[in-house]
Design an enzyme around this catalytic site. Structure first.
Site, PDB file in Angstrom:
ATOM      1  N   SER A   1     -42.965 -18.435 -17.328  1.00  0.00           N
ATOM      2  CA  SER A   1     -41.564 -18.635 -17.720  1.00  0.00           C
ATOM      3  C   SER A   1     -41.372 -19.981 -18.415  1.00  0.00           C
ATOM      4  O   SER A   1     -40.523 -20.117 -19.303  1.00  0.00           O
ATOM      5  CB  SER A   1     -40.640 -18.530 -16.509  1.00  0.00           C
TER       6      SER A   1
ATOM      7  N   LYS B   1     -37.594 -23.286  -7.441  1.00  0.00           N
ATOM      8  CA  LYS B   1     -36.867 -22.470  -6.469  1.00  0.00           C
ATOM      9  C   LYS B   1     -36.802 -23.099  -5.080  1.00  0.00           C
ATOM     10  O   LYS B   1     -36.004 -22.652  -4.240  1.00  0.00           O
ATOM     11  CB  LYS B   1     -37.496 -21.079  -6.379  1.00  0.00           C
TER      12      LYS B   1
END
Length: 467
Positions: free
Chosen positions: A283, A52
């Site tokens: 994830s 991110k």
């Protein structure tokens, strides 16, 4: 750079922001990948610890260029944690305030990290749908409108999100793989990763299959495979999966989707650490489990790329904590149909924090505080001889006859409770209620051997998991 080239050291950077991107790639060699070769791009090596960082820099710079974010302004975003960390990293370096709205299922490491970096963290419910006033995106948008100089980043509908991957991640993967990619696996959190990379690959003429990795309980795999949202449910994996298709996502770019249950994702990411030495987040387990499924289905050699999205250091209290997994019903365990099924921390396995009768109250209190406990079993020569509760320590402290130092130096035996509420492991759940009615913790024995403790929370958790 070819796959055999040695890493090249770079000159010192002038800013941490200059280190975003250009992450390494590593091949999986100790896990069964069928006839295929599986490559992991280590986005955990970004300065903020996740993929991110790329979109945070891209979205903030786009907002500055458009005039939406001005000096002294406040960056506001809804995030599962990693985008928040990245926005805080970039935003603080650029002098902005940062306010983040985070679902309450996020790991405590992420929340503590954010607050330590100076972000204003607002926790909200993780059990409400998109459109509910307490859903994290709705709440963040509302707060941004109320704050003077507030800018709602809205990663779910921000073109600079996917653009970051089109301009940086995709070209890096293409260069590292010499353009030879048969399949690319990614998840959808905000949608930018899978969309930006897929667009870049297709722009280069690549025929790579674009594969969505989705948690069971998310709607997205159903939308991709059948055009109908999958069954709604909860999942513990963080950062990917949604009950709606984010605006940044172009579903037409995705060839197929796999639904991965939490247990498989977590088992995969733990196997990755054991066999490959890579500490990855939850994830990443979903992505790698999907990649392994696809690889093992193939009959011919293929080259597959996916991500280690973030570092597993953010999930030590959850994914890598056996007791937490047991509390969530995610650990593999044999059920016996007795009270032992409620005990996730068993004394015989070394999972119970205990104290000795000759240890000091100071030692006992430090153990309680260090592990977040309110009581400790007192063990002598392998046998349970008492239990020490916080209230027992308070009782000893509530005296002026001796100094505070002397009070903490007193032995556990001087304060512990010897009148114990014990139950045999074969007794029914109903036997717990009278113990709890007396505000006691249930002490479970098998014969004369101590098995473990059962609290009200343990009973509620057991009933919740076994409805």
């Amino acid at each position: 750079m070819s796959m055999t080239d040695a890493p090249v050291l770079s000159r010192p950077a002038k800013s941490l922001l200059d280190l975003i991107g250009k992450t390494p790639m590593v091949e999986v060699t100790r896990i069964d990948t069928g006839p295929c070769r599986l490559f992991l791009k280590l986005e955990s090596q970004n300065p903020g610890g996740s993929i991110k960082d790329r979109i945070a820099l891209s979205m903030i710079e786009a907002a500055e260029k458009a005039g939406w974010l001005k000096p002294g302004g406040t960056i506001v975003e809804a995030t599962a944690g990693n985008t928040g960390l990245a926005l805080t990293l970039v935003g603080k370096q650029k002098g902005y305030n940062v306010l983040l709205v985070i679902p309450d299922k996020m790991s405590k490491e992420k929340i503590q990290h954010l607050r330590a970096m100076g972000a204003d963290v607002r926790l909200t419910r993780s059990d409400v749908p998109h459109g509910h006033p307490e859903y994290y995106t709705d709440m963040a948008e509302r707060l941004a409108q109320q704050i003077p100089g507030g800018y709602f980043v809205n990663q779910f509908a921000n073109d600079a999100n996917s653009e970051a991957h089109f301009k940086t991640t995709g070209p890096e993967i293409f260069e590292q793989m010499d353009g030879d990619i048969d399949a690319f696996v990614a998840g959808i959190g905000s949608g930018g990763t899978i969309t930006g990379n897929a667009r870049y690959f297709k722009a280069q003429g690549s025929k790579a299959k674009i594969i969505l990795a989705d948690p069971v309980g998310s709607a997205l795999a159903g939308l991709i495979n059948e055009g109908v949202a999958g069954p709604d449910g909860s999942y513990t994996v963080e950062g990917i999966g949604q009950n709606f298709m984010p605006e940044t996502t172009d579903p037409d770019l995705i060839d197929v989707a796999y639904s991965i249950p939490d247990a498989e994702a977590i088992a995969t990411v733990r196997e990755l650490l054991l066999k490959e030495g890579i500490l990855a987040g939850s994830s990443s387990g979903t992505l790698i489990a999907t990649a392994l499924r696809w690889c093992r289905e193939q009959t011919e050699p293929k080259r597959v790329v996916t991500f280690v999205c973030d570092t597993g250091a953010k999930y030590l209290s959850k994914v890598y904590n056996d007791a937490w997994l047991a509390d969530q019903g995610l650990a593999e365990r044999e059920l016996h149909g007795d009270l032992s099924d409620l005990i996730n921390r068993k004394y015989a396995a070394g999972d119970v924090v205990v104290i000795g009768p000759e240890d000091t109250l100071d030692t006992a209190f430090k153990r309680m505080r260090g592990d977040g406990l309110s009581q400790l079993p007192v063990i002598q020569d392998g046998r349970l001889v008492g239990i020490l509760d916080e209230s027992d320590i308070v009782h000893i402290m509530n005296t002026d006859d001796i100094t505070r130092q002397e009070r903490f130096a007193k032995p556990v035996a001087s304060a512990m409770t010897r009148d114990l509420d014990t139950l045999q492991v074969t007794e029914s759940l109903d036997a717990l209620i009278p113990v709890f009615d007396r505000d006691r913790v249930a002490i479970v024995l098998e014969g004369e051997s101590f098995v473990g403790l059962i609290t009200r929370t343990d009973l509620i958790n057991h009933l919740s998991l076994n409805r």
